[in-house]
Design a protein around this motif. Structure first.
Motif, PDB file in Angstrom:
ATOM      1  N   GLU A  61      46.307  94.797 133.155  1.00  0.00           N
ATOM      2  CA  GLU A  61      46.221  93.445 133.713  1.00  0.00           C
ATOM      3  C   GLU A  61      47.435  93.070 134.542  1.00  0.00           C
ATOM      4  OE1 GLU A  61      43.803  93.852 130.071  1.00  0.00           O
ATOM      5  OE2 GLU A  61      45.955  94.060 130.435  1.00  0.00           O
ATOM      6  N   GLY A  62      48.454  93.932 134.556  1.00  0.00           N
ATOM      7  CA  GLY A  62      49.634  93.667 135.367  1.00  0.00           C
ATOM      8  C   GLY A  62      50.817  93.095 134.618  1.00  0.00           C
ATOM      9  N   LYS A  63      50.704  92.916 133.296  1.00  0.00           N
ATOM     10  CA  LYS A  63      51.852  92.455 132.515  1.00  0.00           C
ATOM     11  C   LYS A  63      52.844  93.606 132.390  1.00  0.00           C
ATOM     12  CE  LYS A  63      49.253  89.148 129.682  1.00  0.00           C
ATOM     13  NZ  LYS A  63      48.841  88.788 128.295  1.00  0.00           N
ATOM     14  N   GLU A  64      54.135  93.289 132.478  1.00  0.00           N
ATOM     15  CA  GLU A  64      55.135  94.346 132.387  1.00  0.00           C
ATOM     16  C   GLU A  64      56.328  93.911 131.560  1.00  0.00           C
ATOM     17  OE1 GLU A  64      57.910  94.422 136.155  1.00  0.00           O
ATOM     18  OE2 GLU A  64      55.810  94.303 136.830  1.00  0.00           O
ATOM     19  N   ALA A  65      57.036  94.879 131.042  1.00  0.00           N
ATOM     20  CA  ALA A  65      58.247  94.620 130.256  1.00  0.00           C
ATOM     21  C   ALA A  65      59.115  95.873 130.309  1.00  0.00           C
ATOM     22  CB  ALA A  65      57.891  94.265 128.806  1.00  0.00           C
ATOM     23  N   GLY A  66      60.381  95.676 129.944  1.00  0.00           N
ATOM     24  CA  GLY A  66      61.304  96.803 129.927  1.00  0.00           C
ATOM     25  C   GLY A  66      61.909  97.068 131.287  1.00  0.00           C
ATOM     26  N   GLU A 126      65.732  92.229 121.959  1.00  0.00           N
ATOM     27  CA  GLU A 126      64.677  91.397 122.549  1.00  0.00           C
ATOM     28  C   GLU A 126      63.878  92.175 123.593  1.00  0.00           C
ATOM     29  OE1 GLU A 126      65.898  87.671 124.107  1.00  0.00           O
ATOM     30  OE2 GLU A 126      65.926  86.699 122.145  1.00  0.00           O
ATOM     31  N   GLN A 127      64.560  92.998 124.373  1.00  0.00           N
ATOM     32  CA  GLN A 127      63.870  93.812 125.369  1.00  0.00           C
ATOM     33  C   GLN A 127      62.911  94.795 124.691  1.00  0.00           C
ATOM     34  OE1 GLN A 127      64.008  92.262 128.285  1.00  0.00           O
ATOM     35  NE2 GLN A 127      64.620  94.077 129.438  1.00  0.00           N
ATOM     36  N   VAL A 128      63.371  95.412 123.604  1.00  0.00           N
ATOM     37  CA  VAL A 128      62.509  96.326 122.851  1.00  0.00           C
ATOM     38  C   VAL A 128      61.317  95.566 122.285  1.00  0.00           C
ATOM     39  CG1 VAL A 128      62.379  97.788 120.790  1.00  0.00           C
ATOM     40  CG2 VAL A 128      64.368  97.944 122.294  1.00  0.00           C
ATOM     41  N   HIS A 129      61.576  94.376 121.757  1.00  0.00           N
ATOM     42  CA  HIS A 129      60.513  93.534 121.197  1.00  0.00           C
ATOM     43  C   HIS A 129      59.446  93.227 122.247  1.00  0.00           C
ATOM     44  CE1 HIS A 129      58.539  90.122 119.230  1.00  0.00           C
ATOM     45  NE2 HIS A 129      58.803  89.406 120.300  1.00  0.00           N
ATOM     46  N   LYS A 130      59.863  92.928 123.477  1.00  0.00           N
ATOM     47  CA  LYS A 130      58.907  92.588 124.536  1.00  0.00           C
ATOM     48  C   LYS A 130      58.017  93.779 124.888  1.00  0.00           C
ATOM     49  CE  LYS A 130      61.758  88.970 126.658  1.00  0.00           C
ATOM     50  NZ  LYS A 130      62.577  88.597 127.834  1.00  0.00           N
ATOM     51  N   VAL A 131      58.610  94.964 124.925  1.00  0.00           N
ATOM     52  CA  VAL A 131      57.813  96.155 125.233  1.00  0.00           C
ATOM     53  C   VAL A 131      56.825  96.439 124.103  1.00  0.00           C
ATOM     54  CG1 VAL A 131      57.890  98.649 125.618  1.00  0.00           C
ATOM     55  CG2 VAL A 131      59.581  97.169 126.722  1.00  0.00           C
ATOM     56  N   LYS A 132      57.310  96.379 122.859  1.00  0.00           N
ATOM     57  CA  LYS A 132      56.432  96.660 121.724  1.00  0.00           C
ATOM     58  C   LYS A 132      55.335  95.604 121.572  1.00  0.00           C
ATOM     59  CE  LYS A 132      58.222  98.314 117.920  1.00  0.00           C
ATOM     60  NZ  LYS A 132      59.058  98.500 116.704  1.00  0.00           N
ATOM     61  N   SER A 133      55.543  94.424 122.169  1.00  0.00           N
ATOM     62  CA  SER A 133      54.567  93.344 122.054  1.00  0.00           C
ATOM     63  C   SER A 133      53.477  93.406 123.122  1.00  0.00           C
ATOM     64  CB  SER A 133      55.276  91.982 122.148  1.00  0.00           C
ATOM     65  OG  SER A 133      56.186  91.807 121.084  1.00  0.00           O
ATOM     66  N   LEU A 134      53.642  94.260 124.130  1.00  0.00           N
ATOM     67  CA  LEU A 134      52.622  94.373 125.161  1.00  0.00           C
ATOM     68  C   LEU A 134      51.303  94.849 124.543  1.00  0.00           C
ATOM     69  CD1 LEU A 134      54.557  96.036 128.126  1.00  0.00           C
ATOM     70  CD2 LEU A 134      53.667  93.695 128.070  1.00  0.00           C
ATOM     71  N   PRO A 135      50.174  94.288 124.987  1.00  0.00           N
ATOM     72  CA  PRO A 135      48.888  94.684 124.404  1.00  0.00           C
ATOM     73  C   PRO A 135      48.411  96.035 124.928  1.00  0.00           C
ATOM     74  CG  PRO A 135      48.538  93.077 126.146  1.00  0.00           C
ATOM     75  CD  PRO A 135      50.027  93.211 125.994  1.00  0.00           C
ATOM     76  N   ARG A 136      47.899  96.861 124.033  1.00  0.00           N
ATOM     77  CA  ARG A 136      47.173  98.053 124.436  1.00  0.00           C
ATOM     78  C   ARG A 136      46.140  98.384 123.362  1.00  0.00           C
ATOM     79  NH1 ARG A 136      50.958 103.488 124.398  1.00  0.00           N
ATOM     80  NH2 ARG A 136      51.756 103.427 122.270  1.00  0.00           N
ATOM     81  N   GLN A 226      59.708  88.814 115.174  1.00  0.00           N
ATOM     82  CA  GLN A 226      60.314  89.798 116.053  1.00  0.00           C
ATOM     83  C   GLN A 226      59.958  91.211 115.605  1.00  0.00           C
ATOM     84  OE1 GLN A 226      63.129  88.982 118.411  1.00  0.00           O
ATOM     85  NE2 GLN A 226      64.084  90.962 118.714  1.00  0.00           N
ATOM     86  N   LEU A 227      59.514  92.026 116.549  1.00  0.00           N
ATOM     87  CA  LEU A 227      59.303  93.435 116.272  1.00  0.00           C
ATOM     88  C   LEU A 227      60.644  94.134 116.465  1.00  0.00           C
ATOM     89  CD1 LEU A 227      55.909  94.023 118.125  1.00  0.00           C
ATOM     90  CD2 LEU A 227      56.293  93.993 115.665  1.00  0.00           C
ATOM     91  N   ALA A 228      61.258  94.517 115.381  1.00  0.00           N
ATOM     92  CA  ALA A 228      62.598  95.097 115.436  1.00  0.00           C
ATOM     93  C   ALA A 228      62.550  96.503 116.033  1.00  0.00           C
ATOM     94  CB  ALA A 228      63.194  95.151 114.031  1.00  0.00           C
ATOM     95  N   PRO A 229      63.674  96.974 116.587  1.00  0.00           N
ATOM     96  CA  PRO A 229      63.729  98.368 117.033  1.00  0.00           C
ATOM     97  C   PRO A 229      63.473  99.309 115.854  1.00  0.00           C
ATOM     98  CG  PRO A 229      65.614  97.129 117.851  1.00  0.00           C
ATOM     99  CD  PRO A 229      64.930  96.258 116.849  1.00  0.00           C
ATOM    100  N   ASP A 230      62.916 100.468 116.153  1.00  0.00           N
ATOM    101  CA  ASP A 230      62.702 101.477 115.117  1.00  0.00           C
ATOM    102  C   ASP A 230      63.952 102.332 114.925  1.00  0.00           C
ATOM    103  OD1 ASP A 230      59.697 101.107 114.687  1.00  0.00           O
ATOM    104  OD2 ASP A 230      59.808 101.447 116.847  1.00  0.00           O
ATOM    105  N   LEU A 231      64.838 102.294 115.912  1.00  0.00           N
ATOM    106  CA  LEU A 231      66.035 103.129 115.855  1.00  0.00           C
ATOM    107  C   LEU A 231      67.139 102.489 116.689  1.00  0.00           C
ATOM    108  CD1 LEU A 231      67.489 105.901 115.250  1.00  0.00           C
ATOM    109  CD2 LEU A 231      66.427 106.732 117.374  1.00  0.00           C
ATOM    110  N   ILE A 232      68.361 102.496 116.156  1.00  0.00           N
ATOM    111  CA  ILE A 232      69.541 102.058 116.902  1.00  0.00           C
ATOM    112  C   ILE A 232      70.594 103.151 116.787  1.00  0.00           C
ATOM    113  CG2 ILE A 232      71.411 100.365 117.081  1.00  0.00           C
ATOM    114  CD1 ILE A 232      69.480  98.318 115.830  1.00  0.00           C
ATOM    115  N   VAL A 233      71.010 103.684 117.922  1.00  0.00           N
ATOM    116  CA  VAL A 233      72.118 104.644 117.954  1.00  0.00           C
ATOM    117  C   VAL A 233      73.288 103.928 118.605  1.00  0.00           C
ATOM    118  CG1 VAL A 233      72.938 106.878 118.772  1.00  0.00           C
ATOM    119  CG2 VAL A 233      70.533 106.588 118.121  1.00  0.00           C
TER     120      VAL A 233
END
Length: 310
Positions: A61-66, A126-136, A226-233
């Motif tokens: 649909e054209g929604k984007e993140a990241g 927050e950026q990670v949260h936005k990507v993980k929140s995109l619908p698919r 919030q969808l937290a990151p799965d990994l932080i290095v």
């Protein structure tokens, strides 16, 4: 006893060596430069079926993140700008159906900021949260697998930095004792002093840096919305990943209401731990398909849109 003849340690050593080797060429100090370095390092480690680009995740649909690093299935799916493979200097658009993982890259990660502004740690999450929140379209799992996602195609979200610092607004203030004894800095900030100022490089207080990272991980992971990151290095010494109960690791994915984002002092093994978690996640993800019929119907208005496949 070690696994696969010190596999994790060897991966860590190889990754650090790659970072240092590329650092000599790029002499990077900023986030964009570190993104390219991280892409090049991951390209040498990950199997070739995983495409690695910098850019944006986009829905039909054209929604984007990241805006940073995307790992995707380059065998089955194209990038939307059709640029040369491994051309990390230009940003790509990747269909969300093709995405395995998204990595928010920072040259220096600051968990705290005392000047009233949001730290780049929170912005990265927050950026990670936005990507993980995109619908698919979800691919249902065949059955319950304990503390694993309910679907087979979750997006693995990562925050990855070259180094960790306490705050952008606090710097070391050495006392005469520090200057005379040349011992470790006991303050809650990163040492910005050059090696030749006092005869040696002062190091940060590892305990307080670790506590700052752990506090912020708990805060991010505890947000119900919030969808937290799965990994932080966070540099070569610190890594955070999801655990349940008392530091039990069941899967590489953060499961809301079950997982605790747990920070660990990796003692120069954080890069190896990060790569191992990433490989574990990539190996467990099954992607769906792009709805090519939808694409055609949008470009051919006289043709009825076909029903979506389930």
């Amino acid at each position: 006893m070690t696994a696969y003849r010190n596999y994790l340690l060897k991966v860590n050593e190889a990754f650090e060596s790659l970072i240092k080797e590329i650092d000599v060429i790029y002499n990077f100090d900023h986030g964009d430069e570190f993104e390219i370095v991280l892409c090049k390092a991951l390209r040498k480690i990950l199997p070739m079926k995983y495409g690695i680009v910098r850019g944006h995740v986009i829905t039909k649909e054209g929604k984007e993140a990241g805006d940073d690093i995307i790992i995707y299935d380059c065998v089955r799916f194209p990038s939307l700008r059709l640029l040369e493979n491994d051309s990390f200097g230009q940003k790509q658009f990747i269909p969300i159906e093709a995405v395995y993982a998204y990595i928010e890259a920072k040259n220096t990660l600051y968990p705290c900021d005392s000047n009233g502004k949001m730290s780049n740690f929170h912005k990265a999450c927050e950026q990670v949260h936005k990507v993980k929140s995109l619908p698919r379209e979800p691919i249902a799992s065949s059955g319950k697998r304990g503390y694993w996602p309910e679907i087979q195609n979750p997006i693995f979200g990562v925050v990855w930095s070259k180094q960790l610092a306490y705050s952008t607004s606090q710097k070391c203030k050495f006392t005469d004792r520090h200057k005379q004894k040349k011992d470790n800095c006991c303050l809650i900030s990163t040492c910005y002093c050059q090696p030749d100022e006092f005869g040696m490089k002062m190091s940060c207080c590892f305990e307080q840096l670790h506590e700052a990272l752990e506090d912020q991980c708990a805060l991010i992971g505890g947000k119900s919305d919030q969808l937290a990151p799965d990994l932080i290095v966070a540099g070569s010494d610190y890594v955070a990943f999801p655990c349940v109960h008392d530091k039990e690791v069941h899967s590489p994915f953060f499961i809301p209401s079950h997982s605790l984002l747990t920070s660990v002092h990796g003692d120069r093994k954080a890069f190896g731990i990060g790569v191992t978690n990433l490989l574990w996640a990539l190996d467990s993800i099954t992607l769906g398909s792009i709805d090519w019929g939808y694409v055609l119907s949008k470009e051919l208005p006289d043709v009825n849109q076909p029903p979506s496949r389930k």
